[in-house]
Enzyme design. Structure first.
Site, PDB file in Angstrom:
ATOM      1  N   GLY A  46      64.319 -52.615  38.275  1.00  0.00           N
ATOM      2  CA  GLY A  46      63.234 -53.268  37.565  1.00  0.00           C
ATOM      3  C   GLY A  46      63.730 -54.521  36.873  1.00  0.00           C
ATOM      4  N   GLN A  51      63.935 -61.250  30.754  1.00  0.00           N
ATOM      5  CA  GLN A  51      65.324 -61.087  31.205  1.00  0.00           C
ATOM      6  C   GLN A  51      65.843 -62.294  31.979  1.00  0.00           C
ATOM      7  OE1 GLN A  51      64.651 -56.898  32.878  1.00  0.00           O
ATOM      8  NE2 GLN A  51      66.769 -56.885  32.220  1.00  0.00           N
ATOM      9  N   CYS A  92      70.528 -51.383  32.205  1.00  0.00           N
ATOM     10  CA  CYS A  92      69.705 -52.586  32.143  1.00  0.00           C
ATOM     11  C   CYS A  92      70.520 -53.759  32.675  1.00  0.00           C
ATOM     12  CB  CYS A  92      69.308 -52.843  30.690  1.00  0.00           C
ATOM     13  SG  CYS A  92      68.322 -54.323  30.442  1.00  0.00           S
ATOM     14  N   LEU A  93      69.894 -54.611  33.486  1.00  0.00           N
ATOM     15  CA  LEU A  93      70.622 -55.760  34.047  1.00  0.00           C
ATOM     16  C   LEU A  93      71.042 -56.746  32.956  1.00  0.00           C
ATOM     17  CD1 LEU A  93      68.652 -56.493  37.353  1.00  0.00           C
ATOM     18  CD2 LEU A  93      70.809 -55.266  37.061  1.00  0.00           C
ATOM     19  N   HIS A 134      60.666 -48.872  30.575  1.00  0.00           N
ATOM     20  CA  HIS A 134      61.800 -49.736  30.210  1.00  0.00           C
ATOM     21  C   HIS A 134      61.407 -51.213  30.338  1.00  0.00           C
ATOM     22  CE1 HIS A 134      66.275 -50.764  30.390  1.00  0.00           C
ATOM     23  NE2 HIS A 134      65.700 -51.878  30.800  1.00  0.00           N
ATOM     24  N   GLU A 135      60.758 -51.555  31.440  1.00  0.00           N
ATOM     25  CA  GLU A 135      60.392 -52.967  31.656  1.00  0.00           C
ATOM     26  C   GLU A 135      59.284 -53.405  30.700  1.00  0.00           C
ATOM     27  OE1 GLU A 135      62.457 -54.642  33.206  1.00  0.00           O
ATOM     28  OE2 GLU A 135      63.458 -52.941  34.125  1.00  0.00           O
ATOM     29  N   HIS A 138      60.639 -54.429  27.473  1.00  0.00           N
ATOM     30  CA  HIS A 138      61.171 -55.797  27.453  1.00  0.00           C
ATOM     31  C   HIS A 138      60.088 -56.807  27.041  1.00  0.00           C
ATOM     32  CE1 HIS A 138      65.303 -55.602  28.744  1.00  0.00           C
ATOM     33  NE2 HIS A 138      65.021 -54.875  29.806  1.00  0.00           N
TER      34      HIS A 138
HETATM   35 ZN    ZN Z   1      66.246 -53.844  30.968  1.00  0.00          ZN
END
Ligand code: ZN
Length: 164
Positions: A46, A51, A92-93, A134-135, A138
């Site tokens: 995701g 991000q 998380c990226l 999670h997304e 953000h």
């Molecule tokens: Zn993330």
């Protein structure tokens, strides 16, 4: 195709609420495409606008479920309902190599707009529910470390993250 520059933990854009998308124009279509390219490039499940430094309410999610043929591309997503609970390791990226236990709802219903600007509802459970929540976090300027169930685990990991 474009791989966008990732914003990492400590970047202000990750702590800011993202703006709703009012119109699906060429810029948004390109952003959606680039978000997918970037997510697949970094092998994430995701990715959210903030991000990559774009403070707009757009997320892409692809958990590779067998029933799912296309990735989810959601604009202005809202959690309509969230039930049950699951605790699992999450990453998380924007916080590479950090994996901590996070409690999430196990079953969610998300309302959003698709790239045609039409309202859609997405049901998710398990990993998909986790990824969607999670997304969406953000977009609220929230990163998953705030939800760590084991604060000691987090305190051990965060200094390592800052050294990177
Ligand atoms: Zn993330």
């Amino acid at each position: 195709m474009a791989i966008l520059e990732m914003k990492y933990y400590g970047s202000a854009v990750l702590t800011r609420p993202a703006k709703p998308i009012k119109q699906v124009d060429r810029e948004i279509l390109m952003l959606a495409r680039d978000l997918l390219d970037t997510m697949y490039h970094y092998q994430g499940v995701g990715l959210a606008g903030p991000q990559v430094g774009v403070s707009k309410q757009i997320i892409v999610v692809d958990c590779g479920e067998e029933y799912q043929t296309d990735p989810y591309i959601l604009l202005n997503p809202l959690v309509a309902s969230a039930e049950g609970q699951q605790v699992g390791s999450e990453g998380c990226l924007s916080l590479p190599d950090l994996f901590i236990d996070v409690e999430r709802a196990s079953c969610v219903k998300i309302q959003a707009l698709n790239l045609d600007g039409k309202p859609i509802t997405v049901h998710g459970d398990g990993l998909l529910a986790r990824a969607l929540l999670h997304e969406i976090d953000h977009l609220k300027g929230k990163v998953f470390t705030e939800l760590a169930t084991d604060k000691e685990q987090l305190e051990r990991e965060i200094p390592l993250l800052k050294e990177r």
